[in-house]
Design a protein around this motif. Structure first.
Motif, PDB file in Angstrom:
ATOM      1  N   LYS A  88       0.846  -1.128  -0.084  1.00 21.72           N
ATOM      2  CA  LYS A  88       0.451  -0.380  -0.015  1.00 21.72           C
ATOM      3  C   LYS A  88       0.873   1.097   0.323  1.00 21.72           C
ATOM      4  O   LYS A  88       1.569   1.293   1.022  1.00 21.72           O
ATOM      5  N   VAL A 128       0.341   4.145   0.651  1.00 17.25           N
ATOM      6  CA  VAL A 128       0.062   5.369   1.320  1.00 17.25           C
ATOM      7  C   VAL A 128       0.464   4.524   2.671  1.00 17.25           C
ATOM      8  O   VAL A 128       1.622   5.983   3.222  1.00 17.25           O
ATOM      9  N   ASP A 129       0.996   3.494   2.659  1.00 17.52           N
ATOM     10  CA  ASP A 129       1.394   3.271   4.031  1.00 17.52           C
ATOM     11  C   ASP A 129       3.502   4.124   4.366  1.00 17.52           C
ATOM     12  O   ASP A 129       3.083   3.887   5.037  1.00 17.52           O
ATOM     13  N   VAL A 137       2.783   7.070   4.614  1.00 17.68           N
ATOM     14  CA  VAL A 137       2.972   8.338   5.508  1.00 17.68           C
ATOM     15  C   VAL A 137       3.731   7.719   6.796  1.00 17.68           C
ATOM     16  O   VAL A 137       4.329   7.982   7.388  1.00 17.68           O
ATOM     17  N   LEU A 184       7.786   5.623  17.395  1.00 17.82           N
ATOM     18  CA  LEU A 184       7.214   6.138  16.922  1.00 17.82           C
ATOM     19  C   LEU A 184       7.694   5.300  15.113  1.00 17.82           C
ATOM     20  O   LEU A 184       7.230   5.330  14.538  1.00 17.82           O
ATOM     21  N   LEU A 208       7.694   1.787  14.786  1.00 19.90           N
ATOM     22  CA  LEU A 208       6.073   1.637  14.271  1.00 19.90           C
ATOM     23  C   LEU A 208       5.481   1.962  13.447  1.00 19.90           C
ATOM     24  O   LEU A 208       5.025   1.255  12.317  1.00 19.90           O
ATOM     25  N   SER A 209       6.498   2.972  12.553  1.00 19.75           N
ATOM     26  CA  SER A 209       6.637   3.249  11.397  1.00 19.75           C
ATOM     27  C   SER A 209       7.158   2.482  10.320  1.00 19.75           C
ATOM     28  O   SER A 209       6.952   2.158   9.726  1.00 19.75           O
ATOM     29  N   VAL A 241       7.627  -1.057  11.104  1.00 20.32           N
ATOM     30  CA  VAL A 241       7.101  -2.273  10.789  1.00 20.32           C
ATOM     31  C   VAL A 241       5.953  -2.046  10.038  1.00 20.32           C
ATOM     32  O   VAL A 241       5.052  -2.678   9.628  1.00 20.32           O
ATOM     33  N   MET A 242       5.233  -0.660  10.392  1.00 24.38           N
ATOM     34  CA  MET A 242       3.704   0.034   8.779  1.00 24.38           C
ATOM     35  C   MET A 242       5.012  -0.464   7.448  1.00 24.38           C
ATOM     36  O   MET A 242       3.862  -1.107   6.735  1.00 24.38           O
ATOM     37  N   ARG A 247       5.179  -6.668   2.876  1.00 26.24           N
ATOM     38  CA  ARG A 247       4.995  -8.424   2.879  1.00 26.24           C
ATOM     39  C   ARG A 247       3.385  -8.621   2.759  1.00 26.24           C
ATOM     40  O   ARG A 247       3.462 -10.028   2.147  1.00 26.24           O
TER      41      ARG A 247
END
Lengths: 149, 496
Positions: free
Chosen positions: A2, A4-5, A8, A47, A50-51, A53-54, A60
């Motif tokens: 994605k 966008v992910d 972001v 943060l 986490l970013s 990881v996203m 994946r």
């Protein structure tokens, strides 16, 4: 994946690094206090984690597993955004009482509602209602507009 | 008891507050019945209007909107199968099936009575449970309060979205935003960029209006052509006594569940409704009837969802911790009135709190009457075209965010939050962790640093005391469980 992910995630990482660097200069006083920079730095670090990881999990994911957010009628959404921002600017410059009826009528008409009488009635009622509730009952002045100050 | 009596007399001699409760409930039912408009949005839009009011009147207006908003969703769920609120999605299952059988009126009646019973009992529980809890919480010192804030944050960030990572990211962004402004111990200005208006932190009421109201209005921009009309006929609404008696066990069980779920931070009316529905089904002798028009299904959802309201107010009033988006907005309302929710609220403003409790029960009575007498008229609101509704919401967002400080800066913040909130929704980032982090962040940081001052810099203070230890462990479990689960599932599929 994605897009966008990923986008972001990258933006948040840049933001967090900037916050981390800024927070390094925050003062700490005494030996017991962790200082003004401790929390911002901790939050920024988490943060970033986490970013990451996203971003990785968005790579994946199998393609086609998640449907892309379908066809949004962007034209209408953009029209609504533009109208709203014009309205806010007009309130700032021209004040509430000129902008609101204008905005409501334009909005209702441009989005395809063509019955004149209900449209005008709603516009008048809303403007009057806000006037009565805020200016008269609550005595909160509404923006008069910088042109008229 | 004395407090209750004086509360009752306070309310009885305050006709303005009573009128506002009626207005609030009516507005709430309308907002709840309209698909796309939620109780949270209604409360956020009405909040600025309570600014100049007496605390009791203003807070009852908002409570009315809150309660009515939770209940109102059931009307459109039953009549149109378009739940007005997420919580009413469960009501739609059996409610609409009943309407198809020509029993729309009965379903509305059952929904109204269950909502009323669930809501009223939950307020009674709130009334008797919260002073006890507040008394315990009075003993809390800095490390306990810090652990409480962490617990609230962890549970909210982990269950409020479709994706755990995105929920946590939203929470962290909120926490980072919460550090903007003067730092709680030294008073050092952080990340302010020289902007005076944010020295005391980012203004969170405009952010709430933007995230919960303006973003919804923006979302409706692309749904302009959907038109709905109520087609089913509504006959007699009031169920007969044997019919109602049949529902009582279900209603009471769901009320208990709903109140309990409401007390847990993070779980809201929608979860309460679905859990109550499933439990009602599990307890029922003929499970096949569920989904095909079972009155108990409707009763369970509505009692559960409305019982959640009283439950959700427990942690808000006693600990100052909002459990979901609506109570976060309610917390904003209390602060606008100069009331700091938390254990001191009961010792400093006991009279006011009990007046509020009595007023809330009156709100539920009003809601019951309105539901029984007028739900067929409330159902008509779905015929209002979105082309008219959306600009009204946007105008109210503008006026509301301006009115709090008479500042156009707040309007800009609101608009920015609205746009950001719109895109967050599009890409599955939940909005409520941001708002809760804005509230709980400063609390967590301030109490953390105060704890260290108490322990002269030693971290022992967080795990040698029982309450912080338990709460911090619970937070860790909340955050780790989904990760472990995901990992486990992956190994399972890999082995296959």
């Amino acid at each position: 994946m994605k897009k966008v992910d990923v986008f972001v995630g990258l933006a948040l990482i840049i933001l967090s690094v900037a916050a981390w660097i800024t927070a390094s200069d925050f003062p700490a006083v005494g030996d017991t206090d962790v200082g003004a920079g401790f929390f911002p730095k901790m939050i920024a670090s988490v943060l970033i984690l986490l970013s990451l990881v996203m971003i990785f999990s968005s790579f994946r994911r199998q393609p086609g597993n998640e449907p892309e957010t379908g066809a949004i009628p962007w034209s209408k959404t953009i029209l609504g955004f533009i109208l709203t921002f014009l309205y806010l600017a007009l309130v700032y410059f021209g004040g509430f009482y000129i902008s609101t009826p204008l905005f409501m009528i334009c909005f209702i008409w441009l989005f395809g509602y063509r019955k004149t009488i209900p449209a005008v009635a709603v516009t008048v009622v809303v403007t009057l209602f806000v006037y009565l509730v805020f200016e008269k009952v609550l005595q909160v002045p509404l923006p008069a507009g910088v042109f008229f100050e | 008891m004395e407090m209750l009596l004086s509360g009752l007399s306070n309310i009885a001699t305050d006709p303005f507050a009573l009128i506002l409760s009626v207005v609030g409930v009516a507005v709430g039912i309308i907002v709840g019945a309209l698909p796309g408009l939620t109780a949270t949005m209604g409360v956020a839009l009405i909040l600025p209007m309570t600014f100049g009011m007496e605390p009791v009147a203003g807070l009852l207006l908002l409570s009315g909107v809150y309660f009515g908003g939770v209940y109102g969703g059931s009307i459109t769920a039953i009549l149109l199968k378009t739940p007005g609120t997420p919580a009413a999605a469960a009501t739609a299952i059996d409610g609409y099936a009943l309407a198809q059988k020509g029993l729309a009126g009965k379903a509305l009646g059952a929904a109204t009575l269950s909502s009323f019973t669930g809501g009223t009992i939950s307020i009674l529980i709130l009334m008797f449970l919260s002073p006890v809890l507040a008394n315990i919480a009075l003993e809390f010192s800095a490390p306990e309060t810090f652990a409480l804030a962490v617990f609230g944050l962890s549970i909210i960030a982990s269950i409020s979205g479709k994706s755990l990572v995105k929920g946590l990211i939203a929470g962290m962004v909120g926490l980072l935003m919460a550090t903007i402004g003067l730092d709680p111990i030294l008073g050092f200005p952080r990340f302010t960029g020289g902007i005076e208006q944010i020295l005391n932190g980012v203004p969170f009421i405009p952010i709430m209006i933007g995230l919960f109201a303006a973003s919804e209005a923006f979302k409706s921009l692309s749904e302009m052509n959907a038109k709905e009309k109520v087609k089913v006929k509504i006959e007699k609404i009031l169920p007969s006594w044997p019919e109602f008696r049949n529902l009582i066990p279900t209603i009471l069980r769901s009320t208990g569940l709903g109140t309990f779920i409401g007390i847990i931070p993070g779980a809201g009316a929608d979860i309460a409704a679905f859990v109550s529905y499933n439990e009602a089904k599990r307890f029922s002798k003929d499970k096949e009837r569920f989904g095909k028009g079972e009155m108990k299904g409707v009763a369970a959802c509505e009692a559960g969802a409305n019982a959640c309201t009283g439950g959700a107010l427990v942690p808000l009033l006693t600990l100052g911790i909002p459990g979901d988006a609506v109570t976060a907005v309610m917390l904003g309302a209390l602060m606008v009135q100069g009331l700091q929710p938390g254990p001191q609220l009961f010792s400093n403003n006991g009279d006011l709190v009990y007046t509020l409790f009595i007023g809330m029960i009156i709100c539920y009575i009003i809601m019951c009457l309105m539901g029984l007498l007028a739900s067929r008229y409330f159902a008509k609101v779905v015929e209002i075209p979105k082309q008219i509704l959306t600009p009204i919401i946007l105008v109210l967002c503008m006026v509301g965010s301006y009115a709090i400080n008479n500042s156009f800066f707040d309007v800009v913040i609101m608009a920015a939050a609205g746009v950001v909130g719109y895109f967050m929704q599009k890409y599955d980032f939940p909005a409520s962790p941001i708002v809760l982090a804005l509230i709980l962040g400063p609390m967590a940081e301030g109490q953390f640093r105060r704890s260290l001052a108490l322990s002269s810099g030693s971290y022992d203070i967080f795990y040698t005391r029982p309450i912080p230890l338990v709460l911090l462990l619970l937070s860790a479990i909340t955050l780790l469980t989904p990760i472990v689960k995901a990992f486990w599932q992956q190994r399972k599929t890999a082995r296959r």
